[in-house]
Design an enzyme around this catalytic site. Structure first.
Site, PDB file in Angstrom:
ATOM      1  N   LYS A  77       1.009  -1.038   0.268  1.00 30.91           N
ATOM      2  CA  LYS A  77       0.021   0.701   0.209  1.00 30.91           C
ATOM      3  C   LYS A  77       0.695   1.222  -0.360  1.00 30.91           C
ATOM      4  O   LYS A  77       1.737   1.695   0.915  1.00 30.91           O
ATOM      5  CB  LYS A  77      -1.057   0.077   1.147  1.00 30.91           C
ATOM      6  CG  LYS A  77      -1.974   0.929   1.843  1.00 30.91           C
ATOM      7  CD  LYS A  77      -2.525   0.970   2.676  1.00 30.91           C
ATOM      8  CE  LYS A  77      -3.148   2.238   2.788  1.00 30.91           C
ATOM      9  NZ  LYS A  77      -4.161   2.617   4.252  1.00 30.91           N
ATOM     10  N   THR A 340      -5.916   4.508  11.051  1.00 29.68           N
ATOM     11  CA  THR A 340      -4.389   4.430  11.866  1.00 29.68           C
ATOM     12  C   THR A 340      -4.960   3.689  13.371  1.00 29.68           C
ATOM     13  O   THR A 340      -4.034   3.889  14.103  1.00 29.68           O
ATOM     14  CB  THR A 340      -5.195   5.855  12.309  1.00 29.68           C
ATOM     15  OG1 THR A 340      -6.143   5.877  12.442  1.00 29.68           O
ATOM     16  CG2 THR A 340      -4.689   7.322  12.116  1.00 29.68           C
TER      17      THR A 340
END
Ligand SMILES: Cc1cc2nc3c(=O)[nH]c(=O)nc-3n(C[C@H](O)[C@H](O)[C@H](O)COP(=O)(O)OP(=O)(O)OC[C@H]3O[C@@H](n4cnc5c(N)ncnc54)[C@H](O)[C@@H]3O)c2cc1C
Length: 488
Positions: A77, A340
């Protein structure tokens, strides 16, 4: 206080619980650690995109990509593509940072500043950053060995499989695993004394880690640690999840596509694509959200597995309370727009290990709280600055429930001042760097109306940036080739 607890009981075998077990076992090898999890309750089973911090975790634990990526169906990613968050600026890419950005970000900042001040110069972020270019070309972030610059990257992965990999690692480090349900938490004089298990046993420990997910059995449950909700400025409180077959050509990016009352994620794995719609239940019913996601995926009448989840958005007042450390969903949650949550788990456990030795509980709790708020502000900015039509979106754009830090950053942007200087002055760069903030503002086209801009030549050498990034791209293989190299 001793430098480490003699015994630790971790309640919860989700990703958070096993991450903590691995990190604590590494830091304190003489501590007896037990993980208790209930297979009947199971894990939340989402959380399949990471920041570059996950690479740091595997590096810290000494687990090579070749050993875990194929086993977890993982892909690389390079960042997140945002689609449809502004009616007139279709998409932009939030790249993870890398060393090459040092050569291009000043040009980006100069361009955004000139445009903020009224010059019609190109300032869309995608042209300036290597990871955005890698994503556009479907290339992996794994450079040939001769490429001298560090590239930040994260992963997409199967949450259950990563949990198993971390569990197996923890077990080799002496961690004990109990597949039992905790039925009661005994609190004596404000401290957790023991956990009662189904079948009648009890578990005592010097330190308890609450990784029990949204249930927060010990921290919010038994100890009554207050919860500070972020519902005033983050409206999304539910998600509907629906996997689809894997993409033929695997992207190196997460896609976050705005829908009517939230956004849909697309997370590419080697075995399937993870999809979900994070939405506000005040604006959309569960049935309507599922129908909208099905339409978005072209699966209106298809027979697919669908899960509906609630999300409790906010954080506990104190992550370390009495003899309990809360982590993961038991500690708090910010909606997953920037993926996150696991990053916070790791940061929490690592700072806890450092704080425990010196008894720095208050400073630790204040730091963790600040981290949550620093990350929350960046997510809030996505919603506040959206330029999309529809009730949900206009309500977000009009929401003035903003922190002083966010107001200061926005004010610097809108008044043509130096955003990086404000971030540095407020010590916010550890959560999101100036590059990320400026990419967000510019990505949503937060500039004076085009009709009011004055014609101007570019203020930077755009052709030079293109040449630099084109040259760099030659050093990166296709995503599929890089993944094949990781196969056993
Ligand atoms: C919709 C959505 C999308 C997300 N996307 C991302 C993402 O892209 N990236 C990211 O980093 N994070 C993401 N997250 C967050 C991520 O899923 C979690 O942070 C991560 O999975 C860790 O969860 P956890 O271990 O805290 O909780 P869980 O996975 O819920 O685990 C809780 C554990 O506690 C156990 N347990 C609970 N009660 C008891 C009991 N009484 N007795 C015994 N055991 C018990 C359960 O059995 C389980 O093992 C997302 C979350 C949601 C809701």
């Amino acid at each position: 206080m001793s430098a480490h607890p003699a015994t630790i009981a971790i309640l919860g075998g989700g990703t958070a619980g096993w991450m903590a077990a691995c990190l604590l076992a590494k830091a304190w090898p003489r501590t007896g650690i037990t993980v208790i999890e209930s297979p009947e309750i199971g894990i939340v089973g989402v959380g399949e995109g990471s920041t570059p911090q996950l690479k740091a975790l595997f590096d810290t634990l000494g687990i090579a990509e070749a050993d875990w990526m194929p086993a977890a169906d993982a892909t690389y990613k390079t960042g997140i593509a945002f689609h449809g968050w502004a009616d007139d600026t279709p998409s932009y890419f939030h790249p993870f940072a890398g060393q090459i950005d040092l050569h291009t970000q000043d040009a980006f900042f100069a361009s955004t500043r000139a445009r903020r001040l009224g010059a019609d110069v190109p300032a869309h972020p995608d042209r300036f950053f290597l990871n955005a270019r890698l994503a556009a070309e479907g290339k992996s972030p794994i450079a040939t060995p001769s490429f001298p610059f560090h590239i930040g990257y994260g992963y997409h992965f199967d949450a259950h499989k990563v949990g198993t990999i971390l569990r197996d690692h923890a077990l080799t480090r002496g961690v004990v695993h109990l597949a039992r349900r905790v039925t009661d938490v005994a609190v004596v004089d404000g401290n957790v004394a023991h956990l009662s298990l189904d079948g009648g046993d009890t578990i005592t420990a010097d330190l308890f880690v609450d990784a029990s997910g949204f249930r927060s059995v010990i921290a919010q449950g038994a100890l009554g640690v207050p919860f500070r909700s972020f519902a005033g400025n983050l409206f999304a409180d539910r998600a509907v999840v629906m996997p689809t077959p894997r993409a033929e050509r695997l992207p190196v990016q997460t896609q976050a596509t705005a829908l009517s009352a939230g956004w849909a994620w697309d997370i590419p794995l080697t075995s399937r694509t993870g999809n979900g719609y994070v939405y506000s239940s005040r604006h959309l019913s569960a049935d309507a959200a599922e129908a909208e996601l099905r339409t978005h995926l072209g699966l209106l009448d298809a027979d697919v597995s669908v899960r509906h989840l609630g999300m409790k958005v906010g954080r506990v007042e104190a992550s370390w309370s009495a003899n309990c450390l809360a982590i993961g969903l038991a500690q708090g949650f910010i909606e997953p727009l920037e993926a996150t949550a696991l990053h916070i788990v790791q940061a929490t456990v690592e700072s806890f290990i450092a704080a425990f030795a010196c008894g720095g509980r208050e400073a630790f709790n204040a730091d963790v709280a600040r981290r949550y708020e620093g990350i929350r502000d960046y997510i809030v900015a996505h919603y506040r600055l959206n330029r999309r039509s529809g009730d949900f979106w206009r309500e977000n754009a009009a929401n003035d429930d903003l922190s002083d830090d966010l107001k200061a950053i926005m004010s610097a942007w809108f008044t043509g001042r130096d955003v990086a200087a404000v971030i540095a002055a407020r010590d916010l760069g550890g959560y999101y760097a100036p590059m990320s903030w400026e990419v967000l503002f510019a990505g949503y086209g937060t500039f004076p109306d085009r009709a009011r801009l004055r014609p101007a030549a570019p203020v930077v050498d755009l052709a030079g940036i293109d040449r630099l990034l084109d040259g760099c791209l030659l050093n990166f293989p296709d995503h599929a080739a890089a993944l094949a190299r990781r196969m056993p």
